[in-house]
Design an enzyme around this catalytic site. Structure first.
Site, short mmCIF file in Angstrom:
data_model
loop_
_atom_site.label_atom_id
_atom_site.label_comp_id
_atom_site.label_asym_id
_atom_site.label_seq_id
_atom_site.Cartn_x
_atom_site.Cartn_y
_atom_site.Cartn_z
N CYS A 1 0.83 -1.20 0.00
CA CYS A 1 0.00 0.00 0.00
C CYS A 1 0.87 1.27 0.00
O CYS A 1 1.41 1.64 -1.03
CB CYS A 1 -0.97 -0.03 1.17
SG CYS A 1 -2.31 1.18 1.04
N GLU B 1 -1.38 -9.23 2.97
CA GLU B 1 -1.20 -9.87 4.28
C GLU B 1 -2.53 -10.29 4.92
O GLU B 1 -2.57 -11.22 5.72
CB GLU B 1 -0.45 -8.94 5.24
CG GLU B 1 -1.20 -7.70 5.69
CD GLU B 1 -1.03 -6.49 4.79
OE1 GLU B 1 -1.28 -5.35 5.24
OE2 GLU B 1 -0.65 -6.68 3.62
N HIS C 1 -3.30 -4.98 0.15
CA HIS C 1 -2.79 -5.54 1.41
C HIS C 1 -2.89 -7.06 1.37
O HIS C 1 -3.80 -7.66 1.97
CB HIS C 1 -3.61 -5.02 2.60
CG HIS C 1 -3.39 -3.59 2.94
ND1 HIS C 1 -2.49 -3.18 3.90
CD2 HIS C 1 -3.95 -2.46 2.43
CE1 HIS C 1 -2.52 -1.85 3.99
NE2 HIS C 1 -3.39 -1.39 3.10
#
Length: 551
Positions: free
Chosen positions: A384, A514, A512
């Site tokens: 990001c 993750e 993102h």
């Protein structure tokens, strides 16, 4: 109809109610039940989206674009299910909904009160998540601590819901602190006794008590708690500190926790298949036992609180376990980083990662970290904001655009290589108004990103207002920055990277990834970043670094 499990906390917050709840969810799923989870937060913010990470940790984003409590990240990683906006709600959201309805005349001039209107709205949230998920079991964690004035309406709603649904279909688990007093060399049960008494004064009797402590809570102590709290002795469990949160399911299962919960709910005690989970924890411990470590520096601005980057940290650990390596994660304060100390701070890093974030503070330090990774050929992953600072650094130092920056940080920059998204330019309200949730990205064949994912179209979760300016896209590409991922319509830059003949592994994503990482399935970009960092540390070609299963 689904069975409901409510998890409350006593004595202090941050006890690990979420991990206890998630561990139970993992065990019940291992028994073949469809499980979903929910977090009810008593604070008055409408959602965590505008809260400081210093106060609340990271903001987790669901697939459908809800900014949620970080516990939903734990839930998703443990039960391996994508949750939704129905999986988290706050007092603020409940009151906002009721006030809007009152203004619209929905109550026909009647007096709107905590009971029944607030409690009814809370109970409707319990039912909603059950209906949407189609689950056999719904596990709801109540944030905060029993006795807090702000949680009283939630406790009352749970009491009413349990009476309406029937005690055979609802279970209450109370997680309470059993502190160890060093001077007396013993653990103390009195705080738990008082906590349960407070709960009972509000009309709720726990079915199970989970004792949290940094010392073992032996059978005699558990029997004492059972006696004072009117709970069967075999319904009191100890959850002392484990080496990892991923060890908690096994720790609780060894005491028969999930079996007793099934018995209490009238669920068939099917065989529990946790082989995959235990294979991961075994591999995790083997990796952590290695003396040799791969060092990864995470350069951010919320470094005093690791929970601010919780999903990033977990995704890195998942990836390290896959390759049988211990990843040593170091949080580096971007605000304290500059050209004078970058070598001393990042000189021994095997990988550099810049995570998401907002605001000007620490930006120049992050750009400095990107420059270090690019020039010294250290593997780099940008997430990001990490993509945006990578583009700024490249524009300044490779494209020759002095002062290039983001319009977010410097409205007067001569080269706004990062600018606000067109559909965000007129947005003034904060909270739930960014580009949020899963969006598609079409990957350029032959790129590192395409190699990582192994498919041409991928979906990742977003949380941002700014993007790479299309006015600079051609100039950046001409200077060597490869645009490796675009929105399907070609309007938005989603991923960038440096060619392999220039850098061994340098990739950044506007999304993102993750948030979708799982213990046994690390997020693809994190997996390949860690593979490259291991190769850098060991002086090997990254293609020679194989998962432990392939060794």
């Amino acid at each position: 109809m689904a069975k409901h499990i409510f998890v409350t906390g006593g004595v202090v917050s941050s006890l690990g109610k979420g991990i206890t709840a998630a561990s139970l969810g993992r065990l019940l799923k291992g028994r073949g039940y469809r499980v979903t989870m929910q977090k009810a937060d008593p604070y008055l913010n409408v959602d965590p989206g505008t809260m400081s990470p210093f106060q609340h940790g990271e903001v987790f984003v669901t697939e459908d674009g809800y900014e949620s409590d970080l516990d939903l990240g734990h839930y998703e990683r443990f039960i391996d299910e994508n949750l939704t906006r129905s999986s988290n709600f706050t007092s603020g959201a409940i009151y906002q909904e009721l006030i809007s309805r009152e203004r619209a005349g929905d109550f026909l001039g009647g007096t709107v009160q905590v009971i029944p209107h607030v409690t009814d709205a809370i109970k409707e949230r319990f039912r909603r998540v059950e209906e949407e998920a189609g689950a056999d079991v719904v596990i709801t964690e109540l944030g905060g601590t029993v006795g807090d004035i702000e949680s009283q309406a939630f406790v009352e709603a749970i009491r009413q819901f349990r009476n309406e649904k029937g005690r055979d279909d609802c279970v209450l688990i109370h997680v309470s602190l059993v502190p160890y007093i060093a001077a007396a060399h013993e653990v103390k049960t009195k705080p738990t006794q008082h906590s349960v008494r407070e709960l009972r004064s509000l009309g709720l009797q726990p079915d199970f008590i989970v004792c949290r402590s940094d010392h073992e809570v032996d059978a005699s102590i558990r029997a004492k708690i059972a006696s004072f709290c009117d709970v069967p002795a075999d319904h009191v469990f100890e959850n002392s500190d484990c080496p990892s949160i991923y060890d908690v399911p096994a720790h609780l299962a060894a005491q028969g926790f999930d079996e007793k919960v099934c018995e209490r709910l009238g669920l068939e005690p099917r065989a529990c298949h946790m082989e995959g989970w235990y294979a991961f924890t075994d591999a995790m411990h083997a990796a952590n036992a290695r003396a040799d470590v791969t060092r990864i520096s995470v350069v951010g601005k919320y470094t005093q609180l690791p929970d601010a980057y919780l999903s990033v940290i977990e995704a890195l650990h998942h990836s390290g376990v896959l390759f049988g390596r211990h990843v040593d994660i170091r949080l580096v304060d971007g605000e304290a980083l500059d050209e004078k100390n970058v070598e001393a701070v990042l000189g021994d890093s095997d990988g550099i990662l810049v995570p998401g974030g907002f605001g000007l503070r620490g930006i120049e330090g992050k750009i400095c970290a990107v420059r270090r990774a690019r020039e010294e050929r250290v593997p780099y992953l940008g997430v990001c904001l990490g993509l945006q600072v990578a583009v700024c650094e490249f524009a300044r130092d490779v494209c020759g655009l002095p002062g290039a920056s983001s319009a977010e940080f410097d409205p007067d920059t001569p080269h706004p290589v990062i600018d606000i998204m067109a559909d965000q330019a007129t947005v003034t309200e904060k909270g739930g108004t960014m580009r949020l949730g899963a969006y598609p990205c079409r990957l350029e064949p032959g790129t590192l990103a395409a190699e990582a994912y192994g498919e041409p179209l991928v979906w990742e979760r977003h949380r941002h207002r700014y993007e790479v300016s299309n006015a600079y896209r051609e100039r950046l590409a001409a200077a060597g920055l490869r645009i490796s991922g675009l929105s399907p319509d070609g309007r938005l830059v989603e991923m960038v990277e440096l060619p392999e003949d220039v850098h061994p592994w340098f990739v950044a994503s506007q999304a993102h990834p993750e948030f979708k990482s799982r213990p046994d399935r690390p997020a693809p970009l994190f997996r390949e970043f860690v593979r490259a960092a291991i190769a850098h540390h060991e002086g090997r070609d990254r293609h020679d670094v194989e998962p432990v299963e392939g060794e």
